[in-house]
Design a protein around this motif. Structure first.
Motif, mmCIF file in Angstrom:
data_model
loop_
_atom_site.group_PDB
_atom_site.id
_atom_site.type_symbol
_atom_site.label_atom_id
_atom_site.label_comp_id
_atom_site.label_asym_id
_atom_site.label_seq_id
_atom_site.Cartn_x
_atom_site.Cartn_y
_atom_site.Cartn_z
ATOM 1 N N GLY A 1 0.812 -1.214 0.000
ATOM 2 C CA GLY A 1 0.000 0.000 0.000
ATOM 3 C C GLY A 1 0.844 1.261 0.000
ATOM 4 N N ARG A 2 0.431 2.272 -0.757
ATOM 5 C CA ARG A 2 1.212 3.509 -0.888
ATOM 6 C C ARG A 2 0.965 4.495 0.243
ATOM 7 N N GLU A 3 -0.107 4.294 0.985
ATOM 8 C CA GLU A 3 -0.324 5.119 2.170
ATOM 9 C C GLU A 3 0.436 4.497 3.337
ATOM 10 N N PHE A 4 1.019 5.341 4.175
ATOM 11 C CA PHE A 4 1.902 4.861 5.240
ATOM 12 C C PHE A 4 1.457 5.426 6.573
ATOM 13 N N MET A 5 1.232 4.556 7.536
ATOM 14 C CA MET A 5 0.794 4.971 8.861
ATOM 15 C C MET A 5 1.811 4.512 9.900
ATOM 16 N N ARG B 1 -7.749 3.979 11.687
ATOM 17 C CA ARG B 1 -7.555 3.684 10.267
ATOM 18 C C ARG B 1 -7.244 2.205 10.054
ATOM 19 N N PHE B 2 -6.525 1.589 10.995
ATOM 20 C CA PHE B 2 -6.258 0.153 10.854
ATOM 21 C C PHE B 2 -7.560 -0.635 10.906
ATOM 22 N N TYR B 3 -8.459 -0.239 11.787
ATOM 23 C CA TYR B 3 -9.785 -0.861 11.807
ATOM 24 C C TYR B 3 -10.481 -0.686 10.461
ATOM 25 N N ARG B 4 -10.483 0.540 9.943
ATOM 26 C CA ARG B 4 -11.171 0.826 8.682
ATOM 27 C C ARG B 4 -10.546 0.071 7.512
ATOM 28 N N HIS C 1 0.952 -0.278 6.130
ATOM 29 C CA HIS C 1 0.667 0.371 4.851
ATOM 30 C C HIS C 1 -0.814 0.212 4.519
ATOM 31 N N ASP C 2 -1.295 1.113 3.686
ATOM 32 C CA ASP C 2 -2.704 1.132 3.318
ATOM 33 C C ASP C 2 -2.791 1.773 1.941
ATOM 34 N N ASP C 3 -3.946 1.725 1.334
ATOM 35 C CA ASP C 3 -4.165 2.487 0.109
ATOM 36 C C ASP C 3 -5.448 3.309 0.261
ATOM 37 N N THR C 4 -5.698 4.114 -0.708
ATOM 38 C CA THR C 4 -6.838 5.034 -0.611
ATOM 39 C C THR C 4 -8.093 4.489 -1.265
ATOM 40 N N ILE C 5 -8.040 3.233 -1.704
ATOM 41 C CA ILE C 5 -9.210 2.635 -2.347
ATOM 42 C C ILE C 5 -10.228 2.257 -1.272
ATOM 43 N N GLN C 6 -11.394 2.822 -1.306
ATOM 44 C CA GLN C 6 -12.442 2.565 -0.319
ATOM 45 C C GLN C 6 -13.610 1.865 -1.012
ATOM 46 N N VAL C 7 -13.879 0.640 -0.605
ATOM 47 C CA VAL C 7 -14.951 -0.156 -1.204
ATOM 48 C C VAL C 7 -15.859 -0.666 -0.088
ATOM 49 N N GLN D 1 0.907 -7.812 3.404
ATOM 50 C CA GLN D 1 1.429 -6.468 3.618
ATOM 51 C C GLN D 1 2.526 -6.461 4.680
ATOM 52 N N PRO D 2 3.636 -5.753 4.424
ATOM 53 C CA PRO D 2 4.668 -5.613 5.447
ATOM 54 C C PRO D 2 4.193 -4.667 6.540
ATOM 55 N N VAL D 3 4.328 -5.095 7.784
ATOM 56 C CA VAL D 3 3.969 -4.246 8.918
ATOM 57 C C VAL D 3 5.089 -4.318 9.946
ATOM 58 N N GLY D 4 5.097 -3.353 10.856
ATOM 59 C CA GLY D 4 6.116 -3.297 11.895
ATOM 60 C C GLY D 4 5.516 -3.537 13.265
#
Length: 650
Positions: free
Chosen positions: A494-498, A517-520, A616-622, A536-539
């Motif tokens: 994902g291109r969004e980074f939290m 946002r992780f919930y969403r 990581h996340d992206d901005t695609i909301q479905v 997805q890679p997470v820390g």
């Protein structure tokens, strides 16, 4: 080593002659040298031969280890897990002193040989992961080179005391680790071999451990009617020559049943597959590999390739590749169009001499290096979640290999070919070409010999590329993983980074937004029931069993789903050698029994999120979003603030 031992002997003399005032400084000097000796080859034996002299000179004088009769075995795991290096080393030397008392090499004084034996037996049963050579992120970060040395020490103790001392507990631990289906199983096989020798000599009452022992030993040394008495490979081939088709089918079913039950492949199994191909028995292969309809379809479609893989890579010395091949077919990996031609290329690869030398050093010279690499490729493609970093600070590289094998196998095969032929790997970072051959040393200072063949070849290069990408981001104010992860792992990140912390201060930053946002993004009940599409890679903020912060660690988020008890869980991959860890405050990672697939670890969603610091996340909301659970979010914050984030409130 010889100069170290001379220094040690001289320091011990000084310690013996020191006054009570000078004693502490002399003790620290001896401890420092002992730490260096412990990490050397044969260092443990050298320390053991000197342990009586060390004790008599006053090494333990004035410390908590001064009176062995007051020591408690239940405190040893906490000491190893949380104490500083000097304290850990003193504890290790104390175990050697106990062994010397058991074997009559040191006067028992107020502590009898029987009491010392009981003490060590309890210590070993409480530290089974060390005996198995399994170290977690906590000990690797804190103890460095001492971590594998301590594992060697505990195996040294076990060898001297005898396996019967902790047989039942050891068998349970073997089963627990095998349930995670690791690729590198040599330490486990060595342990089963020792158990087998013990059982054959009838030196101990097996009790409740008998069934588990029988299944483990038979899986390696007698999984079928034709080899139940472990006759040797040549004799077994002669028996196969005399079997009719029905008997061969029974052999095939026996091998498949044992392999999938335990997760280990016998040398006899490898011999059986080779015999089938040499004797027009290929129609029995699906049964011998224990394949479902998907696996059979894959084998039938790519029959020539599968036969060639067996002929080129499956030998008694690489028997575990049989399980890798079976799982490769079960995953249907060959139906990914580029994989089959890539494997044909891999089969006929000419390795660079340096790569061949590394593989030979790691796996021996009984077989050509290319055979070990091909067998390793089969295992990694079949068991992508069985890749482990070993005792190396290379979780990012191990995670990358696992992710590519899981999600992008043709890219992984291309990386392997680059390194195998050219001893270099090229990647791009924001349009800039990086070549591992020209880069400086990475985090790992030695080859990862305690890992699988693919990791031995790739990790040194991936490690250097990862570090170089970090150097490219050194002047940027945000966490470098924002840019590194998509470039290093692949387009599907994902291109969004939290991130939960401020990079400059280390304090929590926008933590409520981070959690919500992780919930969403990932909770199916609050993201419109959208599953995780790509891993997805997470820390993770690694915490000890006391809940104290240890360090940052890279894992892979694989999926989020209900378990059989209707608990929403995050299923993830941990490149550590053992994913079953206690992160403190009742956050205990599960590896089986909660809906995990082989190699997965899991935690309830809120517990996982409480240890998450980067994703990581992206901005695609479905889909239709539901309102968030305030109480659960409050629990996440509480669990974080009472563990790794306790000192990070601004």
């Amino acid at each position: 080593m010889s100069s170290l031992l001379k220094n040690l002997d001289h320091a011990v003399v000084q310690l013996d002659q020191a006054s009570s005032i000078d004693k502490p400084s002399c003790q620290f000097h001896v401890i420092d040298i002992c730490e260096q000796v412990l990490t050397q080859e044969d260092g443990i034996s050298a320390l053991y031969t000197r342990i009586h002299t060390l004790n008599a000179a006053g090494l333990f004088e004035g410390t908590d280890w001064d009176h062995p009769e007051y020591l408690l075995p239940n405190l040893v795991p906490a000491t190893l897990a949380h104490a500083d290096k000097a304290t850990v080393l003193l504890d290790c030397l104390s175990q050697l002193r106990m062994l010397a008392i058991v074997e009559g090499k040191s006067p028992p004084s107020t502590f009898s040989a029987q009491e010392a034996h009981q003490f060590l037996a309890k210590v070993l049963s409480l530290n089974l992961s060390l005996i198995m050579g399994i170290t977690d992120e906590t000990s690797r970060i804190r103890l460095g080179e001492m971590a594998p040395a301590i594992s060697s020490l505990y195996r040294f103790l076990l060898t001297h005391l005898g396996y019967e001392t902790i047989l039942s507990e050891l068998v349970d631990e073997v089963w627990r680790v095998l349930a995670q289906r690791p690729i590198q199983v040599n330490p486990i096989k060595a342990m089963i071999t020792q158990i087998s020798i013990l059982v054959s000599q009838e030196q101990v009452n097996l009790g409740e451990a008998k069934l588990g022992i029988d299944r483990l030993v038979s899986a390696l040394y007698g999984p079928t009617q034709g080899c139940y008495d472990d006759p040797g490979l040549d004799a077994y081939c002669q028996r196969l020559n005399a079997m009719d088709n029905n008997s061969l089918q029974q052999e095939a079913m026996g091998f498949a049943r044992a392999m999938h039950d335990v997760g280990l492949a016998s040398d006899y199994h490898a011999t059986f597959l080779r015999w089938l191909l040499d004797n027009q028995g290929s129609d029995i292969l699906p049964t011998a590999l224990g394949l479902s309809n998907i696996g059979v379809d894959c084998l039938v479609t790519y029959r020539q390739l599968v036969h060639t893989l067996i002929q080129e890579a499956v030998y008694p010395q690489t028997a575990q590749a049989v399980y890798g091949l079976a799982m490769l077919l079960e995953r249907g990996v060959l139906f990914d169009a580029p994989v089959a031609p890539s494997l044909w290329r891999q089969i006929y690869l000419n390795l660079h001499p340096d790569v061949a030398a590394s593989l030979t050093l790691a796996f021996g010279d009984q077989l050509p290096a290319r055979v070990h690499l091909l067998a390793g490729v089969m295992s990694v493609l079949g068991q992508p979640l069985g890749v482990a970093q070993g005792n190396n600070p290379t979780c990012q590289s191990a995670r990358a290999i696992s992710m590519w094998a899981y999600n992008d196998p043709d890219y992984l095969l291309n990386c392997i070919v680059q390194v195998a032929c050219n001893t270099s790997l090229r990647m791009h970072f924001e349009g800039k070409t990086l070549d591992s051959h020209t880069l400086l040393q990475g985090l790992s200072t030695a080859l990862p010999f305690d890992t699988d063949p693919v990791s031995v070849v790739l990790v040194p290069h991936l490690d250097k590329l990862y570090i170089e990408m970090g150097r490219c981001c050194v002047s940027r104010e945000q966490d470098p993983h924002k840019w590194i992860n998509p470039e290093f792992h692949g387009w599907y990140v994902g291109r969004e980074f939290m991130i939960a912390v401020d990079v400059k201060t280390g304090l929590l930053k926008d933590f409520d937004c981070f959690i919500e946002r992780f919930y969403r993004s990932y909770h199916p009940l609050y993201n419109g029931n959208i599953p995780v599409i790509h891993p997805q890679p997470v820390g993770i903020a690694v915490t000890s069993s006391q809940g104290r912060f240890i360090g940052w660690h890279a894992v892979t988020l694989i999926r989020v789903a209900f378990d059989q008890d209707n608990v929403m869980r995050v299923y993830f991959y941990n490149p550590n050698n053992d994913s079953g860890q206690d992160w403190g405050n009742e956050v205990v990672v599960s590896t089986q029994g909660k809906g995990e697939q082989y190699g997965e670890a899991s935690l309830p969603f809120e517990q996982f999120l409480s240890r998450l610091y980067l994703y990581h996340d992206d901005t695609i909301q479905v889909g239709i979003k539901s309102s968030l659970p305030d109480e659960a979010i409050a629990d996440v914050k509480r669990m974080a603030l009472t563990s790794w984030a306790a000192d990070r409130i601004g």
